[in-house]
Design an enzyme around this catalytic site. Structure first.
Site, PDB file in Angstrom:
ATOM      1  N   GLU A 235     -18.643 -32.548  37.771  1.00  0.00           N
ATOM      2  CA  GLU A 235     -18.419 -34.585  37.036  1.00  0.00           C
ATOM      3  C   GLU A 235     -17.392 -34.694  36.480  1.00  0.00           C
ATOM      4  O   GLU A 235     -16.015 -34.156  36.545  1.00  0.00           O
ATOM      5  CB  GLU A 235     -19.041 -33.538  35.705  1.00  0.00           C
ATOM      6  CG  GLU A 235     -18.997 -32.553  35.206  1.00  0.00           C
ATOM      7  CD  GLU A 235     -20.142 -32.401  33.909  1.00  0.00           C
ATOM      8  OE1 GLU A 235     -20.497 -32.771  33.216  1.00  0.00           O
ATOM      9  OE2 GLU A 235     -18.896 -32.156  32.678  1.00  0.00           O
ATOM     10  N   ASN A 344     -20.484 -14.047  33.163  1.00  0.00           N
ATOM     11  CA  ASN A 344     -20.811 -13.233  34.023  1.00  0.00           C
ATOM     12  C   ASN A 344     -20.184 -12.354  34.243  1.00  0.00           C
ATOM     13  O   ASN A 344     -20.354 -12.332  36.104  1.00  0.00           O
ATOM     14  CB  ASN A 344     -21.508 -14.471  34.823  1.00  0.00           C
ATOM     15  CG  ASN A 344     -22.459 -14.714  34.545  1.00  0.00           C
ATOM     16  OD1 ASN A 344     -22.715 -14.668  33.193  1.00  0.00           O
ATOM     17  ND2 ASN A 344     -23.592 -15.519  34.914  1.00  0.00           N
ATOM     18  N   SER A 377     -22.849 -30.458  26.903  1.00  0.00           N
ATOM     19  CA  SER A 377     -24.252 -30.908  27.898  1.00  0.00           C
ATOM     20  C   SER A 377     -23.797 -31.605  29.169  1.00  0.00           C
ATOM     21  O   SER A 377     -22.452 -32.374  28.818  1.00  0.00           O
ATOM     22  CB  SER A 377     -25.520 -31.197  27.136  1.00  0.00           C
ATOM     23  OG  SER A 377     -25.229 -32.032  26.549  1.00  0.00           O
ATOM     24  N   HIS A 399     -19.356 -19.199  25.759  1.00  0.00           N
ATOM     25  CA  HIS A 399     -19.644 -19.859  27.631  1.00  0.00           C
ATOM     26  C   HIS A 399     -20.053 -22.013  27.331  1.00  0.00           C
ATOM     27  O   HIS A 399     -19.841 -22.218  28.677  1.00  0.00           O
ATOM     28  CB  HIS A 399     -19.803 -18.929  28.798  1.00  0.00           C
ATOM     29  CG  HIS A 399     -21.397 -19.460  28.780  1.00  0.00           C
ATOM     30  ND1 HIS A 399     -22.461 -19.534  27.778  1.00  0.00           N
ATOM     31  CD2 HIS A 399     -22.107 -19.180  30.315  1.00  0.00           C
ATOM     32  CE1 HIS A 399     -23.282 -19.305  28.222  1.00  0.00           C
ATOM     33  NE2 HIS A 399     -23.153 -19.328  29.553  1.00  0.00           N
ATOM     34  N   GLY A 400     -19.979 -21.710  26.440  1.00  0.00           N
ATOM     35  CA  GLY A 400     -21.295 -22.819  26.812  1.00  0.00           C
ATOM     36  C   GLY A 400     -21.262 -23.512  25.103  1.00  0.00           C
ATOM     37  O   GLY A 400     -21.685 -22.979  24.631  1.00  0.00           O
ATOM     38  N   ALA A 401     -22.801 -24.325  25.057  1.00  0.00           N
ATOM     39  CA  ALA A 401     -23.506 -24.569  23.953  1.00  0.00           C
ATOM     40  C   ALA A 401     -24.441 -24.005  23.563  1.00  0.00           C
ATOM     41  O   ALA A 401     -24.950 -23.444  22.193  1.00  0.00           O
ATOM     42  CB  ALA A 401     -24.066 -26.069  24.068  1.00  0.00           C
TER      43      ALA A 401
END
Length: 477
Positions: A235, A344, A377, A399-401
């Site tokens: 993105e 991971n 997101s 690592h994110g929401a």
């Protein structure tokens, strides 16, 4: 009268697979009566009952032997099972009020492993397989394939360009073409032979020395520079620095940036599946902990997985390198800065003066001064962060929401019109993707960041503007 040659003794039964046990005694007692069967017929039955005792549980002669064989097997399995600690070791939990009970239960079990040294749960945590996503686990000389995860080395990569934000806003069709022409998405998808990219990672010696890895080389080459399905993306967005950042050499202001999220594709997934099964065959844990089967790093199997995991991590990094290089060339842009981090994965690190294996399954390395990227997101902000080195969190952050809805729930919770309305409100162009990845499926990224202010400092905020995701419905993460 029965002759010596006609008799059946313990040695005869051991020769066909019986072991000294209560069941052997039951078998010999049955033989005392013979029940009208000759020696050969009795031996045939003994072999058949040993092979499949459940088939003889109702047999008028051999039911007691069948039951005893099953009980013996259960007792041996129990004795061979590696016991868990009676009580979970204490661990830090960040944003507990946002974490589902299933993830907490999984982390509690992980903290009972005999090899566990320390653990922590990040605020984006949710239930996974074995170790919860968002779980951090430090072990002593042991590696857990499912503690690493299926998508080995999955990572974020950010490139900051010298291109004015206005150029992007005035030329969106150009940027759309650049993304579409330089990215490939979806489970199993890759490049035709003539379109493949060569990279030094494919020359790793494991491709020659390890037969299992060697068989995966063509798949790795085919998918090099591609992205998976599910929540993976490429993105463009606007990266805003509120202050000058001397370490990166970036001045206060807004910049066009490229952000990618993907992992080691089918190559890593195949490695994960192979070594997870191997670990389960070797490391027998109680049922509730079976997905946390581990390999000792002093064994051949443990060392083989360690080398394969590191190769998969290097491969995932190479995939991002290829994507970013292609897009940079297509734009004719200059790169101002590049930041990359992975999750991971497992690392050898020092914790309280001893070497441990730190598993970060969906958690970002956040040692003192370490740069990382925490996305939100497809419409929510992401953050460029710098780690604070919090020992209680084992030098980690989210690592994110983090998901708060399953893919099915998300799809049912929003229709196509409502989904598009969310994209329009955020001024986001979505290329591919689906309602299963709708913003409502994720936790509030600002609440997640608030829960980890001790773990990271925010350096810049990223706002997604053009998001490319898999459009084939594949769910490879």
């Amino acid at each position: 009268m029965e002759t010596k040659a006609m008799r059946i003794n313990g040695d005869d039964l051991i020769a066909i697979g019986y072991i000294p046990s209560p069941a052997l005694g039951v078998a010999l007692r049955i033989n005392q009566k013979r029940h009208g069967l000759n020696r050969n017929e009795m031996m045939t039955f003994y072999a058949a009952v040993l092979q499949d005792p459940t088939a003889y549980l109702d047999h008028k002669i051999f039911a007691k032997l069948a039951k005893s064989l099953i009980e013996d097997a259960e007792e041996r399995a129990l004795n061979n099972t590696i016991p868990l600690k009676k009580k979970a070791e204490p661990y830090a939990i960040y944003g507990k009020e946002q974490i589902e009970a299933g993830a907490l239960k999984q982390m509690n079990i992980a903290m009972q492993l005999p090899v566990t040294v320390a653990g922590a749960l990040m605020p984006d945590a949710h239930q996974g397989y074995g170790l919860p996503i968002g779980g951090v686990l430090a072990t002593k000389n042991a590696i857990i394939p499912y503690g690493v995860g299926v998508d080995i080395g999955c990572r974020m990569a950010l490139t900051v360009f010298d291109i004015p934000v206005a150029h992007f806003e005035q030329n969106k069709e150009l940027y759309k073409d650049v993304i579409m022409n330089n990215s490939v998405f979806g489970a199993g998808h890759g490049f035709r032979l003539l379109d493949r990219t060569d990279h030094a990672v494919l020359e790793n010696k494991l491709f020659q020395e390890n037969a299992f890895i060697a068989d995966l080389k063509d798949k790795a080459w085919q998918q090099l520079g591609s992205s998976g399905g599910g929540n993976h993306f490429v993105e463009f967005g606007i990266l805003e620095f509120a202050e000058n950042d001397a370490p990166l050499g970036i001045a206060k202001g807004a910049y066009l940036a490229l952000l990618t999220h993907s992992g080691s594709r089918g190559f890593g997934a195949t490695i994960a599946g192979h070594y997870t099964q191997l670990a389960k065959n070797i490391c027998k844990l109680p049922y509730e902990a079976s997905n946390l089967a581990y390999l000792d790093l002093n064994t051949q199997e443990g060392n083989d997985y360690w080398l394969a995991m590191n190769l998969a991590g290097d491969y995932a990094s190479a995939c991002h390198e290829v994507i970013h290089q292609k897009i940079t060339v297509a734009l004719g842009a200059q790169v101002l800065a590049r930041v990359e981090n992975h999750h991971n994965f497992a690392w050898k690190e020092q914790l309280n003066g001893e070497e441990v294996i730190v598993h970060r399954k969906g958690a970002t390395p956040a040692g003192k001064g370490v740069m990382g990227i925490i996305p939100g997101s497809m419409t929510a902000a992401g953050f460029l962060v710098r780690g604070n080195g919090a020992t209680a969190a084992i030098n980690s952050a989210s690592h994110g929401a983090g998901r708060q809805m399953s893919r099915t729930q998300a799809t049912k919770s929003i229709d196509t019109k409502g989904f598009q309305a969310l994209l329009d409100k955020a001024d986001v162009t979505l290329l591919g993707g689906g309602r299963d990845e709708a913003p409502i499926a994720y936790k509030d990224i600002f609440a997640v960041m608030q829960a980890q202010t001790d773990l990271v400092d925010i350096v810049a905020q990223f706002s997604p503007k053009m998001v490319r995701m898999a459009d084939d419905g594949s769910r490879e993460d």
